[in-house]
Scaffold this active site. Structure first.
Site, PDB file in Angstrom:
ATOM      1  N   ALA A 114       0.812  -1.218   0.000  1.00 11.89           N
ATOM      2  CA  ALA A 114       0.000   0.000   0.000  1.00 11.89           C
ATOM      3  C   ALA A 114       0.848   1.272   0.000  1.00 11.89           C
ATOM      4  O   ALA A 114       0.326   2.371   0.144  1.00 11.89           O
ATOM      5  CB  ALA A 114      -0.933  -0.009   1.209  1.00 11.89           C
ATOM      6  N   HIS A 115       2.179   1.135  -0.168  1.00 13.22           N
ATOM      7  CA  HIS A 115       3.038   2.330  -0.200  1.00 13.22           C
ATOM      8  C   HIS A 115       2.860   3.055  -1.547  1.00 13.22           C
ATOM      9  O   HIS A 115       2.640   2.418  -2.576  1.00 13.22           O
ATOM     10  CB  HIS A 115       4.508   1.948   0.004  1.00 13.22           C
ATOM     11  CG  HIS A 115       4.807   1.500   1.404  1.00 13.22           C
ATOM     12  ND1 HIS A 115       5.761   2.097   2.205  1.00 13.22           N
ATOM     13  CD2 HIS A 115       4.258   0.515   2.160  1.00 13.22           C
ATOM     14  CE1 HIS A 115       5.781   1.489   3.390  1.00 13.22           C
ATOM     15  NE2 HIS A 115       4.896   0.525   3.380  1.00 13.22           N
ATOM     16  N   HIS A 150       9.548  -5.321   1.986  1.00 14.91           N
ATOM     17  CA  HIS A 150       9.004  -4.776   0.738  1.00 14.91           C
ATOM     18  C   HIS A 150      10.028  -4.977  -0.375  1.00 14.91           C
ATOM     19  O   HIS A 150      10.421  -4.031  -1.049  1.00 14.91           O
ATOM     20  CB  HIS A 150       8.618  -3.306   0.892  1.00 14.91           C
ATOM     21  CG  HIS A 150       7.352  -3.115   1.683  1.00 14.91           C
ATOM     22  ND1 HIS A 150       6.100  -3.123   1.118  1.00 14.91           N
ATOM     23  CD2 HIS A 150       7.148  -2.950   3.014  1.00 14.91           C
ATOM     24  CE1 HIS A 150       5.173  -2.952   2.061  1.00 14.91           C
ATOM     25  NE2 HIS A 150       5.788  -2.851   3.216  1.00 14.91           N
ATOM     26  N   HIS A 198       7.506  -7.712   8.534  1.00 15.27           N
ATOM     27  CA  HIS A 198       6.313  -8.551   8.292  1.00 15.27           C
ATOM     28  C   HIS A 198       6.590  -9.719   7.347  1.00 15.27           C
ATOM     29  O   HIS A 198       6.192  -9.718   6.196  1.00 15.27           O
ATOM     30  CB  HIS A 198       5.059  -7.744   7.919  1.00 15.27           C
ATOM     31  CG  HIS A 198       5.201  -6.654   6.898  1.00 15.27           C
ATOM     32  ND1 HIS A 198       5.707  -6.865   5.639  1.00 15.27           N
ATOM     33  CD2 HIS A 198       4.854  -5.345   6.948  1.00 15.27           C
ATOM     34  CE1 HIS A 198       5.667  -5.726   4.972  1.00 15.27           C
ATOM     35  NE2 HIS A 198       5.167  -4.791   5.741  1.00 15.27           N
ATOM     36  N   ASP A 249      -2.576 -11.884  12.346  1.00 16.96           N
ATOM     37  CA  ASP A 249      -4.021 -11.642  12.474  1.00 16.96           C
ATOM     38  C   ASP A 249      -4.836 -12.724  11.770  1.00 16.96           C
ATOM     39  O   ASP A 249      -6.065 -12.687  11.776  1.00 16.96           O
ATOM     40  CB  ASP A 249      -4.394 -10.249  11.929  1.00 16.96           C
ATOM     41  CG  ASP A 249      -4.050 -10.085  10.457  1.00 16.96           C
ATOM     42  OD1 ASP A 249      -3.436 -11.004   9.866  1.00 16.96           O
ATOM     43  OD2 ASP A 249      -4.392  -9.031   9.879  1.00 16.96           O
ATOM     44  N   ASP A 301       1.237  -3.682  12.894  1.00 12.96           N
ATOM     45  CA  ASP A 301       1.115  -2.896  11.658  1.00 12.96           C
ATOM     46  C   ASP A 301      -0.189  -2.083  11.710  1.00 12.96           C
ATOM     47  O   ASP A 301      -0.852  -1.882  10.697  1.00 12.96           O
ATOM     48  CB  ASP A 301       1.143  -3.814  10.427  1.00 12.96           C
ATOM     49  CG  ASP A 301       1.560  -3.077   9.157  1.00 12.96           C
ATOM     50  OD1 ASP A 301       2.066  -1.941   9.254  1.00 12.96           O
ATOM     51  OD2 ASP A 301       1.365  -3.631   8.060  1.00 12.96           O
ATOM     52  N   GLY A 355      -1.974  -2.351   6.019  1.00 19.23           N
ATOM     53  CA  GLY A 355      -1.858  -2.447   7.470  1.00 19.23           C
ATOM     54  C   GLY A 355      -2.904  -3.410   8.003  1.00 19.23           C
ATOM     55  O   GLY A 355      -3.637  -4.054   7.239  1.00 19.23           O
TER      56      GLY A 355
HETATM   57 ZN   LIG Z   1       4.785  -2.840   5.151  1.00 21.36          ZN
END
Ligand SMILES: [Zn+2]
Length: 390
Positions: free
Chosen positions: A142-143, A197, A218, A250, A277, A312
């Protein structure tokens, strides 16, 4: 709290072992020792725990926001205070506000805010995590890709100079946009370097670990995966014993079976630890928010862009520990360590994440069903649940 206090509970977990019918002795914001309740010195005030057990406070190395604040939008001491107090409601006593990919100007404001928060001793503030912008566009998640770029000499000197006085420093980089030499320089300047990433091959990851990278960000998400002939970043991280791995447990970001396999594969001294996150909605009822100019939707325990890309997680650390025990079938002690001791070790802070002699008096009072009763930071109560029926 100036008076030395003995916090008594049926069980006290010190990060290593469980003590029955014990007392946690606290003086001047620090743990003195854990004793049997019958041996508490008379000059210690006794405080009976409202929960069944006392455990180390949670340490979260990846927190983008909370309490309605996104760190990228409010890289200020006030923003950090809001995020820290929102997460204290879920048992987190030390966290790294995490800045995701943004402009150099926002990065510099975040570094200044970190310095000020550290000087002001904001309760719960441990240091900063800069996740980007020197990542791989191919694994951007999502960056915002417009801001993703190689690290240049100016970036490196700003980061080396900015490392001072922010507390702990963690930076996530991808080998695609950062050289091994730059990792060496960052590490020498005191940054904990994490790979993430990234679409890198395992051989690159091994070289960057040798250059000083000590973590992955992550595990499994937004990185090259483990396959038969190319182990990817996932395989390299699991195969390199000292490397620590953050994990968003999660049940949405990584399949439960995949997490179980990784937990069996990872060997000491590196460990897998939990990160939330978390984004701005943590501790609020909001159903959508803006991230990097795009709307993020909060539905069914997920935060996603309109196209479904995860942005996130919608989980807090207390829920993650419960999930680990109830769904991942982890023993309680391991789940607690993954939320406290291991992340503290990963970032190199031996006084956090455990309740040994001389450690910071950051602890939680929990009930047997793993509901949170109260959160204490440096011996001060920062959160308490409302009495039932109130
Ligand atoms: Zn990330």
């Amino acid at each position: 709290m100036t008076q030395p206090t003995a916090f008594c509970a049926d069980q006290i977990f010190d990060g290593n072992s469980m003590h029955e019918q014990a007392a946690l002795l606290v003086r001047d914001e620090q743990v003195v020792e854990i004793l049997p309740q019958s041996s508490v010195p008379s000059h210690f005030r006794q405080w009976q725990s409202t929960g069944d057990m006392i455990v180390p406070g949670f340490v979260d190395l990846q927190v983008n926001g909370g309490g309605g604040v996104l760190f990228n939008d409010e890289p200020t001491v006030a923003g950090i205070e809001t995020i820290c107090s929102a997460h204290a409601r879920f048992g987190t006593t030390a966290l790294l506000p995490t800045l995701i990919t943004d402009s150099a100007n926002v990065r510099d404001r975040a570094l200044a805010a970190g310095r000020d928060a550290s000087a002001a001793k904001v309760a719960g503030y441990l240091g900063l995590h800069l996740e980007g912008p020197h990542l791989s566009v191919a694994r951007k998640g999502a960056h915002v890709s417009d801001f993703i770029r190689p690290m240049d000499a100016e970036d490196l000197s700003a980061l080396v100079a900015g490392r001072d006085q922010i507390g702990c420093g963690l930076i996530t980089v991808a080998p695609e946009n950062v050289s091994a030499e730059q990792v060496r320089a960052l590490s020498k300047a005191g940054w904990n370097v994490s790979l993430g990433h990234s679409n890198c091959k395992a051989a690159d990851a091994f070289a960057y670990f040798a250059a000083g990278a000590s973590m992955v960000t992550h595990l499994f998400n937004a990185m090259s995966q483990l396959t038969n002939r190319e182990p990817g970043l996932v395989g390299a991280a699991l195969a390199t014993d000292p490397v620590y791995c953050g994990l968003i447990a999660d049940g949405i970001h990584v399949d439960i079976a995949t997490m179980k396999v990784a937990l069996r594969a990872k060997r000491d001294p590196g460990q897998i630890f939990f990160v939330t996150d978390a984004m701005s909605p943590t501790g609020t009822d909001v159903t959508e928010f803006i991230l990097g100019g795009r709307t993020i939707y909060r539905r069914d325990g997920r935060l996603t862009l309109a196209d479904g890309t995860l942005a996130g997680a919608d989980i807090d650390m207390m829920s993650m520990v419960r999930h680990a025990v109830n769904v991942l079938d982890l023993p309680l002690e391991i789940a607690l360590r993954m939320a406290s001791t291991y992340p503290a070790d990963a970032i190199g802070v031996p006084t956090k994440g455990r309740l040994g002699d001389g450690c910071d008096a950051d602890f939680l009072m929990l009930n047997k069903d793993l509901s949170l009763q109260s959160t204490w930071i440096a011996g001060q109560r920062r959160y308490e649940t409302e009495p039932q029926g109130a």
